[in-house]
Scaffold this motif. Structure first.
Motif, PDB file in Angstrom:
ATOM      1  N   ASN A 161       0.860  -1.187   0.000  1.00  0.00           N
ATOM      2  CA  ASN A 161       0.000   0.000   0.000  1.00  0.00           C
ATOM      3  C   ASN A 161       0.900   1.243   0.000  1.00  0.00           C
ATOM      4  N   TYR A 162       1.340   1.635  -1.178  1.00  0.00           N
ATOM      5  CA  TYR A 162       2.328   2.707  -1.281  1.00  0.00           C
ATOM      6  C   TYR A 162       1.777   4.052  -0.830  1.00  0.00           C
ATOM      7  N   GLU A 163       0.519   4.296  -1.100  1.00  0.00           N
ATOM      8  CA  GLU A 163      -0.083   5.551  -0.658  1.00  0.00           C
ATOM      9  C   GLU A 163      -0.037   5.669   0.868  1.00  0.00           C
ATOM     10  N   ALA A 164      -0.376   4.587   1.553  1.00  0.00           N
ATOM     11  CA  ALA A 164      -0.359   4.592   3.021  1.00  0.00           C
ATOM     12  C   ALA A 164       1.071   4.730   3.545  1.00  0.00           C
ATOM     13  N   ILE A 165       2.032   4.077   2.898  1.00  0.00           N
ATOM     14  CA  ILE A 165       3.422   4.158   3.351  1.00  0.00           C
ATOM     15  C   ILE A 165       3.932   5.592   3.244  1.00  0.00           C
ATOM     16  N   HIS A 166       3.682   6.239   2.121  1.00  0.00           N
ATOM     17  CA  HIS A 166       4.104   7.634   1.958  1.00  0.00           C
ATOM     18  C   HIS A 166       3.458   8.529   3.020  1.00  0.00           C
ATOM     19  N   GLU A 181      15.082   7.135   2.121  1.00  0.00           N
ATOM     20  CA  GLU A 181      16.418   7.704   2.134  1.00  0.00           C
ATOM     21  C   GLU A 181      16.377   9.176   2.549  1.00  0.00           C
ATOM     22  N   ARG A 182      15.412   9.926   2.020  1.00  0.00           N
ATOM     23  CA  ARG A 182      15.270  11.331   2.413  1.00  0.00           C
ATOM     24  C   ARG A 182      14.970  11.449   3.899  1.00  0.00           C
ATOM     25  N   LEU A 183      14.071  10.586   4.384  1.00  0.00           N
ATOM     26  CA  LEU A 183      13.681  10.628   5.796  1.00  0.00           C
ATOM     27  C   LEU A 183      14.854  10.314   6.713  1.00  0.00           C
ATOM     28  N   SER A 184      15.708   9.383   6.283  1.00  0.00           N
ATOM     29  CA  SER A 184      16.845   8.970   7.117  1.00  0.00           C
ATOM     30  C   SER A 184      17.840  10.100   7.328  1.00  0.00           C
ATOM     31  N   ARG A 185      17.779  11.138   6.505  1.00  0.00           N
ATOM     32  CA  ARG A 185      18.660  12.294   6.679  1.00  0.00           C
ATOM     33  C   ARG A 185      18.071  13.328   7.632  1.00  0.00           C
ATOM     34  N   PHE A 213       2.423   7.659   5.979  1.00  0.00           N
ATOM     35  CA  PHE A 213       3.033   7.372   7.277  1.00  0.00           C
ATOM     36  C   PHE A 213       4.415   8.011   7.387  1.00  0.00           C
ATOM     37  N   LEU A 214       5.224   7.910   6.349  1.00  0.00           N
ATOM     38  CA  LEU A 214       6.568   8.489   6.380  1.00  0.00           C
ATOM     39  C   LEU A 214       6.513  10.009   6.493  1.00  0.00           C
ATOM     40  N   ASP A 215       5.538  10.625   5.850  1.00  0.00           N
ATOM     41  CA  ASP A 215       5.347  12.071   5.994  1.00  0.00           C
ATOM     42  C   ASP A 215       5.002  12.420   7.442  1.00  0.00           C
ATOM     43  N   LEU A 216       4.136  11.601   8.049  1.00  0.00           N
ATOM     44  CA  LEU A 216       3.749  11.823   9.442  1.00  0.00           C
ATOM     45  C   LEU A 216       4.953  11.658  10.374  1.00  0.00           C
ATOM     46  N   ALA A 217       5.774  10.639  10.110  1.00  0.00           N
ATOM     47  CA  ALA A 217       6.964  10.417  10.928  1.00  0.00           C
ATOM     48  C   ALA A 217       7.927  11.594  10.826  1.00  0.00           C
ATOM     49  N   GLU A 218       8.084  12.117   9.635  1.00  0.00           N
ATOM     50  CA  GLU A 218       8.970  13.274   9.461  1.00  0.00           C
ATOM     51  C   GLU A 218       8.479  14.480  10.251  1.00  0.00           C
ATOM     52  N   LYS A 219       7.166  14.626  10.324  1.00  0.00           N
ATOM     53  CA  LYS A 219       6.569  15.772  10.998  1.00  0.00           C
ATOM     54  C   LYS A 219       6.560  15.621  12.516  1.00  0.00           C
ATOM     55  N   GLU A 220       6.318  14.399  13.011  1.00  0.00           N
ATOM     56  CA  GLU A 220       6.032  14.232  14.436  1.00  0.00           C
ATOM     57  C   GLU A 220       7.059  13.414  15.214  1.00  0.00           C
ATOM     58  N   ALA A 221       7.950  12.702  14.544  1.00  0.00           N
ATOM     59  CA  ALA A 221       8.864  11.787  15.244  1.00  0.00           C
ATOM     60  C   ALA A 221      10.308  12.270  15.188  1.00  0.00           C
ATOM     61  N   SER A 222      11.054  11.903  16.217  1.00  0.00           N
ATOM     62  CA  SER A 222      12.498  12.143  16.217  1.00  0.00           C
ATOM     63  C   SER A 222      13.254  10.868  15.853  1.00  0.00           C
TER      64      SER A 222
END
Length: 221
Positions: free
Chosen positions: A18-23, A67-71, A25-34
């Motif tokens: 489910n690529y839409e859901a993964i993207h 990869e972008r998120l990992s930075r 979630f990753l956007d949410l992690a970038e915004k809210e997670a350390s």
């Protein structure tokens, strides 16, 4: 951005991914997670390989997103039974894999080592799993298929959770966070003073766990 996110079972490269859901979630992690822990089966490397992932535009877009998120935040990827280290192609080593780790007293793992069916496949039936994937696929249902077999699926999950509690007995842990079953669930054992948290999946449960301080909470996107 002080939260820690835990998720599992993206199965990037699998037909049901489910690529839409993964993207999302990753956007949410970038915004809210350390920090973000991905607890196994992030990539589908049993039924796929690096060539297949790169030729799949949607799969490769998610890898680029990771990869972008990992930075930007701390990213730890733990391997599962569908993305074992020995099947990681060289380009994926940009995300150094781990078998397991401990975070704030919680043991983090994929969880397939607690699955009786996987133990069988690793033993007498291991050759079938490795060399005859088509036959294996016909004889052994996937987690996606087992969700439609309520009684059998629930018994399977129960046996895995029993194995988790048995393994944890006597170990100095607050809890265990894992995936594998594709079924989000929180359980607490008073006699062991132990939590187990199954993060579910990003295929159809669209669930993950969040820690903001001492507690753990299951959420969905």
């Amino acid at each position: 951005m002080s939260a820690t996110f835990f998720a599992s079972d993206f199965h990037i490269g699998y037909p049901q991914a489910n690529y839409e859901a993964i993207h999302k979630f990753l956007d949410l992690a970038e915004k809210e997670a350390s920090e973000l822990f991905l607890l196994g089966d992030t990539f589908e490397l049993i039924w796929n390989d690096w060539k297949g992932l790169t030729e799949n535009i949607e799969a490769f877009a998610v890898i680029t997103h990771l990869e972008r998120l990992s930075r930007k935040i701390d990213l730890t990827i733990i391997t599962g039974n569908h993305d074992p280290v020995n099947k990681w192609p060289l380009p994926l080593w940009r995300f150094p894999p781990q078998k397991d780790t401990v975070w704030n007293g919680y043991y983090l793992t994929h969880g397939h080592q607690f699955d009786p069916s996987i133990k069988a496949l690793d033993g007498a039936l291991g050759w079938l799993y490795r060399f005859l994937p088509y036959v294996k696929d016909k004889l052994f249902s996937t987690p996606f298929e087992r969700k439609g077999e309520s009684e059998r699926y629930n018994l399977h999950i129960s046996s895995i959770h029993s194995s988790v509690f048995q393994w944890a007995a006597g170990r100095e842990l607050k809890g265990i966070i894992f995936g594998h079953t594709h079924f989000p669930l929180y359980e607490y054992c008073p006699s062991l003073d132990l939590e187990i948290v199954n993060t579910g999946d990003m295929v159809d449960s669209l669930s993950y766990a969040v820690s903001e301080g001492d507690g753990l909470e299951l959420q969905t996107i």
